[in-house]
Write a protein that holds these residues in place. Sequence first.
Motif, PDB file in Angstrom:
ATOM      1  N   GLU A   9     -12.257  -6.024   8.218  1.00  0.00           N
ATOM      2  CA  GLU A   9     -11.702  -6.657   7.032  1.00  0.00           C
ATOM      3  C   GLU A   9     -12.775  -6.931   5.984  1.00  0.00           C
ATOM      4  O   GLU A   9     -13.766  -7.607   6.239  1.00  0.00           O
ATOM      5  N   GLU A  10     -12.494  -6.425   4.783  1.00  0.00           N
ATOM      6  CA  GLU A  10     -13.476  -6.465   3.719  1.00  0.00           C
ATOM      7  C   GLU A  10     -13.836  -7.888   3.319  1.00  0.00           C
ATOM      8  O   GLU A  10     -15.005  -8.217   3.099  1.00  0.00           O
ATOM      9  N   ASP A  11     -12.791  -8.745   3.229  1.00  0.00           N
ATOM     10  CA  ASP A  11     -13.068 -10.112   2.778  1.00  0.00           C
ATOM     11  C   ASP A  11     -13.964 -10.868   3.750  1.00  0.00           C
ATOM     12  O   ASP A  11     -14.834 -11.632   3.333  1.00  0.00           O
ATOM     13  N   VAL A  12     -13.747 -10.632   5.045  1.00  0.00           N
ATOM     14  CA  VAL A  12     -14.572 -11.311   6.042  1.00  0.00           C
ATOM     15  C   VAL A  12     -16.040 -10.866   5.881  1.00  0.00           C
ATOM     16  O   VAL A  12     -16.958 -11.687   5.893  1.00  0.00           O
ATOM     17  N   ARG A  14     -17.418  -9.689   3.240  1.00  0.00           N
ATOM     18  CA  ARG A  14     -17.940 -10.161   1.954  1.00  0.00           C
ATOM     19  C   ARG A  14     -18.469 -11.595   2.090  1.00  0.00           C
ATOM     20  O   ARG A  14     -19.571 -11.904   1.654  1.00  0.00           O
ATOM     21  N   ILE A  15     -17.646 -12.462   2.680  1.00  0.00           N
ATOM     22  CA  ILE A  15     -18.059 -13.858   2.846  1.00  0.00           C
ATOM     23  C   ILE A  15     -19.312 -13.936   3.716  1.00  0.00           C
ATOM     24  O   ILE A  15     -20.273 -14.643   3.390  1.00  0.00           O
ATOM     25  N   LEU A  18     -22.451 -12.679   1.740  1.00  0.00           N
ATOM     26  CA  LEU A  18     -22.911 -13.637   0.732  1.00  0.00           C
ATOM     27  C   LEU A  18     -23.541 -14.866   1.379  1.00  0.00           C
ATOM     28  O   LEU A  18     -24.558 -15.376   0.910  1.00  0.00           O
ATOM     29  N   SER A  19     -22.907 -15.328   2.434  1.00  0.00           N
ATOM     30  CA  SER A  19     -23.404 -16.534   3.086  1.00  0.00           C
ATOM     31  C   SER A  19     -24.736 -16.288   3.787  1.00  0.00           C
ATOM     32  O   SER A  19     -25.703 -17.038   3.601  1.00  0.00           O
ATOM     33  N   ASN A  22     -27.447 -15.426   0.954  1.00  0.00           N
ATOM     34  CA  ASN A  22     -27.796 -16.484   0.012  1.00  0.00           C
ATOM     35  C   ASN A  22     -28.194 -17.794   0.677  1.00  0.00           C
ATOM     36  O   ASN A  22     -29.114 -18.450   0.244  1.00  0.00           O
ATOM     37  N   LYS A 104     -13.116 -17.724  13.025  1.00  0.00           N
ATOM     38  CA  LYS A 104     -12.764 -17.492  11.621  1.00  0.00           C
ATOM     39  C   LYS A 104     -11.653 -18.459  11.250  1.00  0.00           C
ATOM     40  O   LYS A 104     -10.854 -18.805  12.099  1.00  0.00           O
ATOM     41  N   PRO A 105     -11.465 -18.848  10.001  1.00  0.00           N
ATOM     42  CA  PRO A 105     -12.360 -18.514   8.891  1.00  0.00           C
ATOM     43  C   PRO A 105     -13.708 -19.233   9.009  1.00  0.00           C
ATOM     44  O   PRO A 105     -13.771 -20.349   9.506  1.00  0.00           O
ATOM     45  N   ASN A 107     -17.100 -21.219   7.967  1.00  0.00           N
ATOM     46  CA  ASN A 107     -17.553 -22.175   6.960  1.00  0.00           C
ATOM     47  C   ASN A 107     -18.700 -21.472   6.240  1.00  0.00           C
ATOM     48  O   ASN A 107     -19.755 -21.216   6.817  1.00  0.00           O
ATOM     49  N   ALA A 108     -18.462 -21.123   4.986  1.00  0.00           N
ATOM     50  CA  ALA A 108     -19.394 -20.266   4.258  1.00  0.00           C
ATOM     51  C   ALA A 108     -20.788 -20.881   4.139  1.00  0.00           C
ATOM     52  O   ALA A 108     -21.770 -20.162   3.972  1.00  0.00           O
TER      53      ALA A 108
END
Lengths: 120, 634
Positions: A9-12, A14-15, A18-19, A22, A104-105, A107-108
């Motif tokens: 899954e792309e959104d997973v 992505r998060i 980034l996390s 960063n 999941k989800p 915690n970013a």
Amino acid sequence: MRVLIIDDEEDVRRIAVLSLVNVGKMEVIEAANGMDGVEKARDAQPDAILLDVMMPSMDGPATLAALREEESTRHIPVVFVTARAMSSELSRLRSLGAQGVLTKPFNAMTLPDDLRAILS
Amino acid sequence: MSEPAWKVDAKRRYYVSLPAKTKLLRELGKDLAAFPDDLHRDALHSAFHRIHGSAGSYDCDELGRIAAEGERLTCEDLTAPVLERIRGTIDAFDAEVQRLISEGPETLHRARILIVEDDDVTATLLQEILEREGLSTQRAATHGEAVAAIELAPPQAAIIDLTLGSTSALDLLDRVWPRAVPMIVISADKAFETKLEAVRRGCAAYFTKPVEWEELVRKVRAVLEPGLQVRGSRILIVEDDPDQIAYLTPILERAGHTVAPCNDVATVEERLASFDPDLIILDVKLPIASGHDIARYLRQQERYAAVPILFLTALEGSGVETQAIAAGGDDFLRKPVSPEMLLTSVDSRLLRAGRLKTMLERDPLTGLLTHRSLVERIANTVALKQRNASLVFSLVMIDVDFFKRVNDTYGHLTGDHVLSSLGSFLLHHLRGTDLVGRYGGEEFGVILAAPPEQAVEVMRNLLREFSAVTHRSDDGVEFHVSFTAGVAGLEALMSAEEWKLTADRALLEGKRAGRKQVILAQRDESLFDDAVLAPLRELEKRSGVPIIAELTTLFLETLPQRVESMQRGLAAGDAKAIEHAAHAFRSASGNIGARNLAALCGELETAAARGLVDEALVGKVLSESARVQQALRV
């Protein structure tokens, strides 16, 4: 620290990217399926692998088995990623030989520390 | 050599209980295969253990041997081969049960249930349901057929539709009753008077249509087991004349009551304590002390102050009534008493004492509000809030955890004990201003005059204390029971239904999260979970990447495709496809913090994983996703 995330899954992804980049100041490599994941693990030799449990065709446990079969990836710690937080499910996943399980989800903001805590 | 009757009877009951035991083992076995942890292991282990212990007493040696094998296997490491062997053991158990039932000696034939029902559809359905439970059935479509069947060979129980064609079957109850066949009545007639009439004529339970089948099966099982017959109210007769006692007792017993005679005034107090009656019938003229004296004494005892008292008197004269009432009696009956008069007085007194009402619902939880009163109080409280917005209330919905398992494992008598103990526990631990009611089944409702956060605190303490209470089954097995509670504060402009739904939703959330907890309801309008969004906002700041916007766009872009794959799965009746679609959708909604949507998808995923294609649930997911979509577009 270099982390490979294998999740369809792309959104997973992505998060996580980034996390981990960063907040955690980590280097991240992505793979969208188990097959690609095993290949990238072999080539990039990450310090840890985040592995989704439920993926089409080659699922998490199957990918883990493939990673364990390969001489060059056998030693890399694997952390499962799942949306099922039941304790019995968690112990089942651990018994497959993973280092730990993240739910999941994410915690970013705490994902990098959560991962480090499991690995240490 | 023939066995004594009691043994044949005990064996028959044991055989009747076997299919339920198989079912329990199957369920526990499935649970264990899915979650091979100690909790599930212990549950299956002790189920095997109990069967191992009892099977021998009923000459089911092979069954005992299989159970012993299961007992042993459930102690081993739960590797895949061991789990496989456990499954095999349960299969063997099932096969042995089938063999026992089909090949059992004639005297051990399955309990036979007579179904008196003129409607073919209902009758067939009932027969199917009961036979699946391992019972044998016999059908009668008319009065005549029913009476003939019973005369020929009394069944172990009869289920009687009260409205056969256009005639009422109340007369039939009179014909069946003397044969000592427990009668369960089903009827479209919801009138209280009819229920009362049926109970008076000795029916053990009264179900209004549409019938809750599971409840009916439970009731059938209850009347088949000894000591579990519906007990009506408990009536103590204090009377020195044995003829009077012999006259009154059968009338009352036939109406479903349990009667204890007391013919010696000196032992009244002792009888009261041991029998704990719901109503007392007192003869006015007794040796040593008069009935009036006893009544006065009872009224001074807190424990008996509310128990209705009926005086029996042979005395003529206008002063009798005043005297009786002055002494604290609720009513008086002049001898000779007609059966109708006796039952009318007893019933009306019990009704007033609020006991008969709960008895009809097979609910001995006296003191608690009934379903209807609780719903009324919820509505009243909402009205109160509308008049005075500064008032604070919380509604708590409570559900006993794994109650079905308590019933299945220890029997419903024990289950009822658990319910009544929770009822009195709540009653005694909450303040006088708080209202406690039984919402139905194993669900309770409490209205507290307190803000929700405080109500949560109170309930958490109660949960801790109640979970520590040791319950005991009939055979002395000790166990603990917990509950799950959902708490919702009453907000201005909330309707009674919304309030109830909000508390229910919190309860459901608690159950999903593993039970044994108290959950404070989140306000409905918060579609999104701040626990997910806050870190994302923080990450946005840190990374300079508009991640929430990115995720939102991605979610909206992929939404039509997700909806379509779910609809396609539904149209094809393909549970596997639905499971995968729900799984992906759950993950996607979880990532943007769409909590309700994620929870619904999770529910759908679990159902689909069990092979269920739940159209209604898919509908819920789709309508919730429409709400989320709308919110995200704004």
